[in-house]
Design a protein around this motif. Structure first.
Motif, short mmCIF file in Angstrom:
data_model
loop_
_atom_site.label_atom_id
_atom_site.label_comp_id
_atom_site.label_asym_id
_atom_site.label_seq_id
_atom_site.Cartn_x
_atom_site.Cartn_y
_atom_site.Cartn_z
N LEU A 153 38.92 41.18 35.94
CA LEU A 153 37.56 40.99 35.43
C LEU A 153 37.52 40.89 33.91
CD1 LEU A 153 35.61 43.47 37.77
CD2 LEU A 153 35.57 40.97 37.83
N ILE A 154 38.27 41.76 33.24
CA ILE A 154 38.22 41.75 31.78
C ILE A 154 38.90 40.50 31.21
CG2 ILE A 154 40.37 42.97 31.19
CD1 ILE A 154 38.66 44.65 29.23
N GLY A 155 39.76 39.86 32.03
CA GLY A 155 40.44 38.65 31.57
C GLY A 155 39.66 37.37 31.79
N ILE A 156 38.49 37.45 32.43
CA ILE A 156 37.70 36.24 32.73
C ILE A 156 37.34 35.44 31.48
CG2 ILE A 156 35.46 35.44 33.60
CD1 ILE A 156 35.70 37.55 35.82
N PRO A 157 36.87 36.08 30.37
CA PRO A 157 36.47 35.28 29.20
C PRO A 157 37.63 34.76 28.36
CG PRO A 157 35.44 37.47 29.21
CD PRO A 157 36.57 37.51 30.16
N VAL A 158 38.88 34.97 28.78
CA VAL A 158 40.01 34.70 27.91
C VAL A 158 40.13 33.22 27.53
CG1 VAL A 158 41.77 34.30 29.69
CG2 VAL A 158 42.43 35.36 27.51
N LYS A 159 39.68 32.31 28.41
CA LYS A 159 39.79 30.88 28.12
C LYS A 159 38.64 30.37 27.26
CE LYS A 159 42.39 29.89 32.34
NZ LYS A 159 42.41 29.20 33.67
N GLU A 160 37.55 31.13 27.21
CA GLU A 160 36.40 30.71 26.41
C GLU A 160 36.38 31.36 25.03
OE1 GLU A 160 35.95 31.60 29.73
OE2 GLU A 160 35.85 29.47 30.27
#
Length: 489
Positions: free
Chosen positions: A195-202
């Protein structure tokens, strides 16, 4: 308390087993305990020990978190640190944790016996805080690898420590339920990392947040252990009898504390403080339990669970499912199985869950092998592959995942418990490393159908091994289990 201790100290007196003249005293004391301290029919309140167990399982949450934290951000990390396209470097970032974990697990038993279970947790949290901070702040590959190595050392210390602690502070009637919390915490850690890695590409540099965030639960673990109870079994081994009794009162209640102390006095032979030699664990009267423990962990890894995790994204991608949804499905199946195992652990028992878990995993692997063959048409093959994979993870979480870490501290005698766990966890990490190292190469050489069939064979071997060698420990005190597996001299 001290006056109470003086009145009862003869009851819990430690006597050397080699002095036969003193054995009469032990027998007399045991008789007194048997006659005067019968166990009450009601169970102690589980609420007393639960907070201590929950703090301990933070180490399992961190274990799961750090295993999954690099999956999503790995591409961003490779770009920012300048090793994009270098598959060796990417592999090292993922797998160097395993090397650190092996180092940590090798020394975990000696550390837990030397400084106690609580300080072992704190020593587990320290390298996780240092390593995660280094990984979050680094600007080069070397700093990332050193940080991951530090984290791995903490990962190696954590599983043996939490398995020992939960076993030694839990009432017998909920020990299985509390043991399942270890697996649930690990699943929550993996999901938390996802979950915490979801924004990693944005968001540029978000991977630094992913690493830095793990210092919060690690800090809570280190601080929380200051207020948690020490293992009364460890205190008793150190000769701190009054503290052990007071701790039992804190964990079980005053009425159960005397019975728990009587159980310890029966098990104790006065030689628990002697140094446990490695030779004692690999041959002689302790060989049987160490062999059972090491084999269970080896079969757990050889069942193919990590290979399934590594290959899940590819299988789901072929079915048109994005990798983040695939990881979510695997995580939910894992968590759901772990929750059900918590409910069933103290009802059905360890052996039953372990037996049927490996049996179902064998069937699941066979389904995946059929799906990978040319026997079934394309849509059917896809359903078999995806369904077999989800069923495999679910049934693994029901028994083969949580049971070994709970069962082994139960079957190991108090004197060797920590060091025997260290050996078995080292076997776990070695097999884990080689499965991860060789899986893709074997997949390329043998093909998915044959490789899945090999994993299914190991699951069948595990079914036979559990049937023949594992005893049921549900609801039994640690003393009763030790008597069943290792008759007293």
């Amino acid at each position: 308390m001290w006056a109470h201790y003086r009145e009862n100290s003869s009851m819990y007196k430690r006597t050397p087993s080699r002095e036969s003249t003193n054995m009469t005293d032990v027998e007399e004391n045991s008789s007194l305990l048997g006659n005067g301290l019968e166990k009450e029919t009601s169970n102690p309140s589980w609420k007393l020990s639960l907070p201590h167990v929950l703090v301990g399982t933070l180490s399992s949450f961190l274990f799961g978190y750090h295993l999954g934290v690099v999956n999503e951000p790995l591409e961003s990390i490779s770009v920012d640190l300048g090793f994009r396209g270098n598959t060796l470097a990417e592999g090292l970032v993922v797998s160097i944790c395993l090397g650190g974990a092996l180092i940590g697990s090798l020394f975990s038993g000696w550390i837990a016996d030397a400084v106690g279970r609580r300080r072992a947790f704190q020593l587990c949290a320290l390298p996780m805080i240092i390593g995660a901070s280094m990984s979050a702040a680094t600007n080069n590959l070397f700093g990332m690898l050193v940080g991951r190595l530090f984290v791995g050392t903490g990962l190696g210390l954590g599983p043996p420590a939490v398995a020992l602690y939960v076993t030694e502070v839990s009432p017998a009637f909920v020990r299985g339920t509390y043991g399942a919390l270890i697996q649930i915490a690990t699943c929550l850690g993996i999901l938390g990392a996802l979950l915490i890695g979801i924004p990693v590409k944005e968001i540029s540099g978000w991977w630094r947040v992913c690493f830095g965030a793990s210092t919060i639960p690690a800090g809570i673990l280190a601080l929380g252990m200051v207020f948690c109870a020490e293992s009364p079994h460890w205190l008793y081994k150190q000769g701190r009898i009054a503290e052990a009794e007071a701790t039992f009162e804190r964990l079980l209640g005053a009425s159960e504390a005397k019975f728990a102390m009587s159980e310890l006095s029966k098990v104790d032979r006065g030689d628990d403080t002697d140094t446990v030699k490695l030779s004692e664990l690999v041959r002689g009267r302790h060989f049987k339990v160490v062999f059972i423990g090491s084999t269970l962990f080896a079969l757990q890894q050889l069942s193919g669970i990590n290979a399934v995790f590594y290959f899940s994204s590819t299988v789901f991608k072929s079915a048109g499912v994005p990798s983040d949804i695939a990881n979510g499905c695997i995580g939910i199946a894992n968590l759901l199985g772990s929750i059900i195992s918590m409910v069933l652990m103290d009802k059905l028992g360890r052996k039953v869950l372990l037996f049927w878990s490996f049996f179902s995993m064998a069937i699941s692997m066979m389904l995946q092998a059929i799906g990978a063959s040319s026997i079934v048409s394309n849509p059917g093959a896809l359903y078999l592959s995806v369904g077999g994979m989800l069923l495999f993870v679910f049934t693994f979480a029901l028994g083969a995942g949580p049971v070994p870490s709970l069962l082994l501290p139960e079957i190991f005698p108090s004197r060797i418990r920590a060091k025997a766990m260290a050996i078995c966890m080292s076997v776990h990490w070695v097999i884990n490393f080689f499965v991860g190292l060789l899986f893709l190469r074997l997949l390329e050489k043998l093909g998915a159908q044959l490789l899945y069939s090999i994993f299914a064979t190991f699951c069948v071997m595990a079914v036979i091994f559990v049937k023949r060698n594992v005893i049921e420990t549900k609801g039994k005190s640690l003393h009763e289990i030790e008597i069943a597996l290792l008759p007293q001299d």
